[in-house]
Design a protein around this motif. Structure first.
Motif, PDB file in Angstrom:
ATOM      1  N   THR A 172     -25.539   7.059  46.039  1.00  0.00           N
ATOM      2  CA  THR A 172     -25.269   5.951  45.103  1.00  0.00           C
ATOM      3  C   THR A 172     -23.896   6.071  44.434  1.00  0.00           C
ATOM      4  N   ASN A 199     -19.914   5.782  43.960  1.00  0.00           N
ATOM      5  CA  ASN A 199     -18.966   4.785  44.441  1.00  0.00           C
ATOM      6  C   ASN A 199     -17.539   5.220  44.115  1.00  0.00           C
ATOM      7  N   VAL A 200     -16.584   4.470  44.612  1.00  0.00           N
ATOM      8  CA  VAL A 200     -15.170   4.841  44.460  1.00  0.00           C
ATOM      9  C   VAL A 200     -14.784   4.990  42.995  1.00  0.00           C
ATOM     10  N   GLU A 201     -15.255   4.114  42.160  1.00  0.00           N
ATOM     11  CA  GLU A 201     -14.880   4.166  40.745  1.00  0.00           C
ATOM     12  C   GLU A 201     -15.379   5.438  40.069  1.00  0.00           C
ATOM     13  N   LEU A 235     -15.237   8.195  50.572  1.00  0.00           N
ATOM     14  CA  LEU A 235     -15.164   6.970  49.785  1.00  0.00           C
ATOM     15  C   LEU A 235     -13.719   6.640  49.398  1.00  0.00           C
ATOM     16  N   ASN A 273     -11.714   5.385  52.251  1.00  0.00           N
ATOM     17  CA  ASN A 273     -12.281   4.189  52.879  1.00  0.00           C
ATOM     18  C   ASN A 273     -12.672   4.429  54.338  1.00  0.00           C
TER      19      ASN A 273
END
Length: 290
Positions: free
Chosen positions: A155, A157-159, A210, A213
């Motif tokens: 779960t 993410n990039v942020e 992540l 990309n």
């Protein structure tokens, strides 16, 4: 660089009551300039070539306890290591503080330090640096498979990743652990590839996946994890990430040379098998001479 090629070592000798602390980064000799850059930046330590086991290795070392306590420790407290090197660092720091405890005799210090040195790394260890974006207790795995399918990891993410994995960290880690190369896809086709491997720390590769990309899954090779891609969109994204606006490489060591050849050959010779074959020979020869 430390998460990739750094070590924290505590040497003890009960016979002469000696305790020696060493923070070290070891690289192949072609990367000597990078170690001198680190030495210049920190203004402490020394660069040494006298490695008996591998004469092609060069090391940057800091052994002065005042320098370790006042310069090295504050760096890694402010910017925690993301890999299992964090475990070794915390043991190192604890031992260093014990050695400075004037309420203990030298023998008491040695006994305490040796007890800490004997503490083993757990198979499912994860650096507490990740606690900022994920709770350790949420990851309850005891096999590599459950680790790779953990919902707590998947779960991310990039942020969230960017909160602890900066571009500067990524550049240093790839400098130590990453590889830019050309791989044979068929008898007359070579493609540009990137890969990075880790024996432990699946979560670190997941974070890199992540940030870069990369669409591919992380492969479990039984003894290590591997992230690899030769997808054109992924490759172009990676190239753009590590180049300045004037097209200069952001890498500062021998990876810079490898990266420049890799990038230039992509835009100049993509799909030209014979040209790329020569480029690959140059890159392989360069690595053999490291």
């Amino acid at each position: 660089m430390t998460d990739g090629d750094g070590t924290f070592n505590v040497y003890t000798n009960m016979n002469n009551m000696k305790i020696i602390f060493t923070y070290k980064i070891s690289l192949m000799s072609k990367n000597t300039q990078l170690l001198y850059k680190i030495k210049s930046y920190l203004n402490i330590g020394s660069v040494s070539y006298n490695n008996k086991n591998n004469p092609n290795m060069v090391s940057y070392k800091v052994r002065n306890k005042n320098h370790l306590l006042n310069i090295i420790i504050p760096i890694f407290d402010k910017y925690p290591l993301l890999t299992s090197k964090r475990f070794n660092y915390l043991k190192f720091k604890t031992c260093l503080l014990i050695s400075e405890d004037n309420n203990l005799s030298q023998m008491e210090k040695l006994i305490k330090i040796n007890n800490i040195k004997n503490i083993k790394l757990m198979d499912n260890y994860m650096s507490d640096a990740w606690n900022m974006i994920i709770k350790n207790e949420n990851i309850n795995y005891n096999t590599r498979k459950t680790m790779m399918t953990s919902s707590a990891i998947l779960t991310l993410n990039v942020e969230n990743i960017k909160k602890i994995m900066t571009k500067s960290w990524l550049i240093g880690f790839i400098e130590a652990e990453g590889s830019f190369f050309l791989t044979q896809k068929s008898s007359n086709r070579l493609v540009h590839s990137f890969d990075i491997s880790q024996k432990l720390d699946y979560i670190v590769l997941y974070g890199i996946k992540l940030l870069l990309n990369i669409n591919n899954t992380i492969k479990d090779r039984k003894t290590y994890f591997k992230l690899e891609t030769n997808n054109s969109k992924n490759i172009e994204y990676i190239m753009k990430m590590f180049m300045y606006a004037d097209h200069k490489s952001m890498f500062l060591g021998m990876k810079s040379f490898e990266f420049k050849i890799w990038v230039r050959s992509y835009f100049k010779y993509k799909n030209d098998y014979n040209k790329l074959l020569k480029v690959r020979e140059i890159m392989m020869k360069y690595r053999k001479n490291i």
